[in-house]
Write an enzyme that holds these catalytic residues in place. Structure first.
Site, PDB file in Angstrom:
ATOM      1  N   GLY A  22     -73.935 -75.983 -26.140  1.00 52.02           N
ATOM      2  CA  GLY A  22     -74.741 -75.254 -27.119  1.00 52.02           C
ATOM      3  C   GLY A  22     -74.111 -75.117 -28.492  1.00 52.02           C
ATOM      4  O   GLY A  22     -74.434 -74.191 -29.231  1.00 52.02           O
ATOM      5  N   ASN A  24     -74.756 -76.936 -31.014  1.00 54.55           N
ATOM      6  CA  ASN A  24     -75.864 -77.055 -31.981  1.00 54.55           C
ATOM      7  C   ASN A  24     -76.714 -75.788 -32.001  1.00 54.55           C
ATOM      8  O   ASN A  24     -77.158 -75.356 -33.073  1.00 54.55           O
ATOM      9  CB  ASN A  24     -76.712 -78.278 -31.662  1.00 54.55           C
ATOM     10  CG  ASN A  24     -76.032 -79.557 -32.086  1.00 54.55           C
ATOM     11  OD1 ASN A  24     -76.009 -79.881 -33.270  1.00 54.55           O
ATOM     12  ND2 ASN A  24     -75.436 -80.267 -31.138  1.00 54.55           N
ATOM     13  N   MET A 107     -80.830 -82.288 -21.283  1.00 54.19           N
ATOM     14  CA  MET A 107     -80.504 -83.566 -20.654  1.00 54.19           C
ATOM     15  C   MET A 107     -81.457 -84.004 -19.541  1.00 54.19           C
ATOM     16  O   MET A 107     -81.116 -84.859 -18.746  1.00 54.19           O
ATOM     17  CB  MET A 107     -79.058 -83.532 -20.129  1.00 54.19           C
ATOM     18  CG  MET A 107     -78.026 -83.254 -21.210  1.00 54.19           C
ATOM     19  SD  MET A 107     -78.083 -84.368 -22.640  1.00 54.19           S
ATOM     20  CE  MET A 107     -77.402 -85.842 -21.920  1.00 54.19           C
ATOM     21  N   LEU A 110     -88.473 -85.321 -19.982  1.00 51.28           N
ATOM     22  CA  LEU A 110     -89.712 -84.557 -19.801  1.00 51.28           C
ATOM     23  C   LEU A 110     -90.905 -85.506 -19.647  1.00 51.28           C
ATOM     24  O   LEU A 110     -90.924 -86.601 -20.219  1.00 51.28           O
ATOM     25  CB  LEU A 110     -89.921 -83.636 -21.008  1.00 51.28           C
ATOM     26  CG  LEU A 110     -88.842 -82.556 -21.158  1.00 51.28           C
ATOM     27  CD1 LEU A 110     -88.901 -81.924 -22.541  1.00 51.28           C
ATOM     28  CD2 LEU A 110     -88.966 -81.495 -20.072  1.00 51.28           C
ATOM     29  N   ASN A 124     -86.125 -83.683 -30.973  1.00 43.97           N
ATOM     30  CA  ASN A 124     -84.935 -83.891 -30.153  1.00 43.97           C
ATOM     31  C   ASN A 124     -83.792 -84.377 -31.032  1.00 43.97           C
ATOM     32  O   ASN A 124     -84.005 -85.132 -31.984  1.00 43.97           O
ATOM     33  CB  ASN A 124     -85.231 -84.946 -29.078  1.00 43.97           C
ATOM     34  CG  ASN A 124     -84.031 -85.240 -28.193  1.00 43.97           C
ATOM     35  OD1 ASN A 124     -83.334 -84.320 -27.750  1.00 43.97           O
ATOM     36  ND2 ASN A 124     -83.781 -86.508 -27.920  1.00 43.97           N
ATOM     37  N   SER A 153     -79.536 -88.838 -34.658  1.00 40.48           N
ATOM     38  CA  SER A 153     -80.916 -88.839 -35.152  1.00 40.48           C
ATOM     39  C   SER A 153     -81.622 -87.564 -34.704  1.00 40.48           C
ATOM     40  O   SER A 153     -81.379 -87.080 -33.597  1.00 40.48           O
ATOM     41  CB  SER A 153     -81.700 -90.025 -34.573  1.00 40.48           C
ATOM     42  OG  SER A 153     -81.037 -91.250 -34.773  1.00 40.48           O
ATOM     43  N   ASP A 162     -86.778 -91.156 -26.245  1.00 37.42           N
ATOM     44  CA  ASP A 162     -86.029 -91.360 -27.492  1.00 37.42           C
ATOM     45  C   ASP A 162     -86.721 -92.343 -28.447  1.00 37.42           C
ATOM     46  O   ASP A 162     -86.050 -93.055 -29.201  1.00 37.42           O
ATOM     47  CB  ASP A 162     -84.588 -91.840 -27.196  1.00 37.42           C
ATOM     48  CG  ASP A 162     -83.806 -90.823 -26.383  1.00 37.42           C
ATOM     49  OD1 ASP A 162     -84.067 -89.617 -26.513  1.00 37.42           O
ATOM     50  OD2 ASP A 162     -82.922 -91.245 -25.612  1.00 37.42           O
TER      51      ASP A 162
HETATM   52  C1  GAR Z   1     -75.280 -83.335 -28.483  1.00 41.22           C
HETATM   53  O1  GAR Z   1     -74.270 -84.210 -28.873  1.00 41.22           O
HETATM   54  C2  GAR Z   1     -76.618 -84.058 -28.433  1.00 41.22           C
HETATM   55  O2  GAR Z   1     -76.713 -85.086 -29.363  1.00 41.22           O
HETATM   56  C3  GAR Z   1     -76.620 -84.577 -27.023  1.00 41.22           C
HETATM   57  O3  GAR Z   1     -76.038 -83.551 -26.265  1.00 41.22           O
HETATM   58  C4  GAR Z   1     -75.058 -82.894 -27.050  1.00 41.22           C
HETATM   59  C5  GAR Z   1     -75.202 -81.399 -26.876  1.00 41.22           C
HETATM   60  O4  GAR Z   1     -74.163 -80.718 -27.511  1.00 41.22           O
HETATM   61  N1  GAR Z   1     -77.970 -84.845 -26.617  1.00 41.22           N
HETATM   62  C6  GAR Z   1     -78.307 -85.880 -25.861  1.00 41.22           C
HETATM   63  O5  GAR Z   1     -77.505 -86.689 -25.438  1.00 41.22           O
HETATM   64  C7  GAR Z   1     -79.782 -85.984 -25.553  1.00 41.22           C
HETATM   65  N2  GAR Z   1     -80.090 -87.229 -24.964  1.00 41.22           N
HETATM   66  P1  GAR Z   1     -74.209 -79.136 -27.648  1.00 41.22           P
HETATM   67  O6  GAR Z   1     -74.633 -78.595 -26.294  1.00 41.22           O
HETATM   68  O7  GAR Z   1     -72.788 -78.747 -27.973  1.00 41.22           O
HETATM   69  O8  GAR Z   1     -75.174 -78.804 -28.743  1.00 41.22           O
END
Ligand code: GAR
Length: 232
Positions: A22, A24, A107, A110, A124, A153, A162
């Site tokens: 989390g 982000n 992850m 959906l 996303n 992206s 994606d």
């Molecule tokens: C991020 O790097 C995001 O780009 C990736 O999961 C990570 C989550 O980080 N998402 C994917 O791979 C989606 N297919 P976070 O939990 O620290 O935000």
């Protein structure tokens, strides 16, 4: 109030779906709390009970809902099917009524039904320069290629994995001998910049997810994506 401020009269209600640490989500919480991003995070849904993202949300006083993909009790260890997860998530989102749903490190894939019935547009965050490297292990895969650039992206979620329209990308130059872990860490720094800026454009109405510019629709802003070189 300036003309620019008047673009956003009330905060954009955002629901966030997570599965992991989390970082982000934390960026969005901090930007919301400081008032630099005109959003209200109305709730966080996780499919992983232990995800640190859930703790981050709780610490910020944000509503959370966990629909774990691993069941407990008499069916312990059995995987919750995606349809069951979606039924719970759908009911929760309907209750929260977000304007925007953000997948930030979510992850699970959906279904088309869930995406089309969602109460708000969905975006996303993906750790590659789409359309390259859809799916998993993007950092390891790019290192096996001849590519000299990598990045992340933000795109619209559609039924195809994606593959929805890319809204914004941030890119960096791959360093010689770089490991997948080091590259992932540098890409995450870009994610922390590109995600809030993209949401700001949506909150201010600059990006209208229901009426996106395209090459066919030449009467408005040029077609996306915004590509930012944010080498770190
Ligand atoms: C991020 O790097 C995001 O780009 C990736 O999961 C990570 C989550 O980080 N998402 C994917 O791979 C989606 N297919 P976070 O939990 O620290 O935000």
């Amino acid at each position: 109030m300036s003309a620019i401020q008047s673009l956003s009269t009330k905060p954009l209600k955002v629901a966030v779906l997570v599965s992991g640490s989390g970082s982000n989500l934390q960026v969005l919480i901090d930007a919301m709390t400081s008032g630099s991003l005109p959003i209200e995070i109305v709730g966080v849904i996780s499919n992983v009970k232990e995800a640190y993202a859930v703790t981050r949300a709780e610490q910020a006083g944000i509503a959370t809902a966990v629909f774990s993909h691993i069941t407990e009790g008499e069916n312990a260890g059995k995987r919750m099917g995606i349809k069951t997860f979606e039924r719970h998530a759908s009911a929760q989102l309907t209750e929260w009524q977000p304007d925007l749903i953000v997948l930030a490190g979510f992850m699970r894939v959906l279904s088309a039904d869930f995406i089309s019935a969602a109460p708000a547009p969905m975006i996303n965050l993906h750790p590659s320069l789409l359309p390259k490297y859809k799916g998993l292990d993007t950092h390891a895969r790019v290192l096996e290629s001849d590519d000299i650039h990598h990045g992340c992206s933000v795109h619209v979620v559609t039924a195809e994995l994606d593959a929805g329209q890319v809204l914004a990308q941030a890119l960096l130059a791959i360093k010689p001998e770089e490991t997948a872990e080091a590259l992932q860490a540098r890409v995450q720094k870009l994610e922390h910049q590109i995600l809030p800026w993209t949401i700001l454009l949506i909150a201010q109405g600059v990006l209208d997810l229901e009426n996106l510019p395209s090459h066919e629709n030449a009467n408005c802003l040029p077609a996306l994506p915004y590509q930012l070189w944010l080498d770190s």
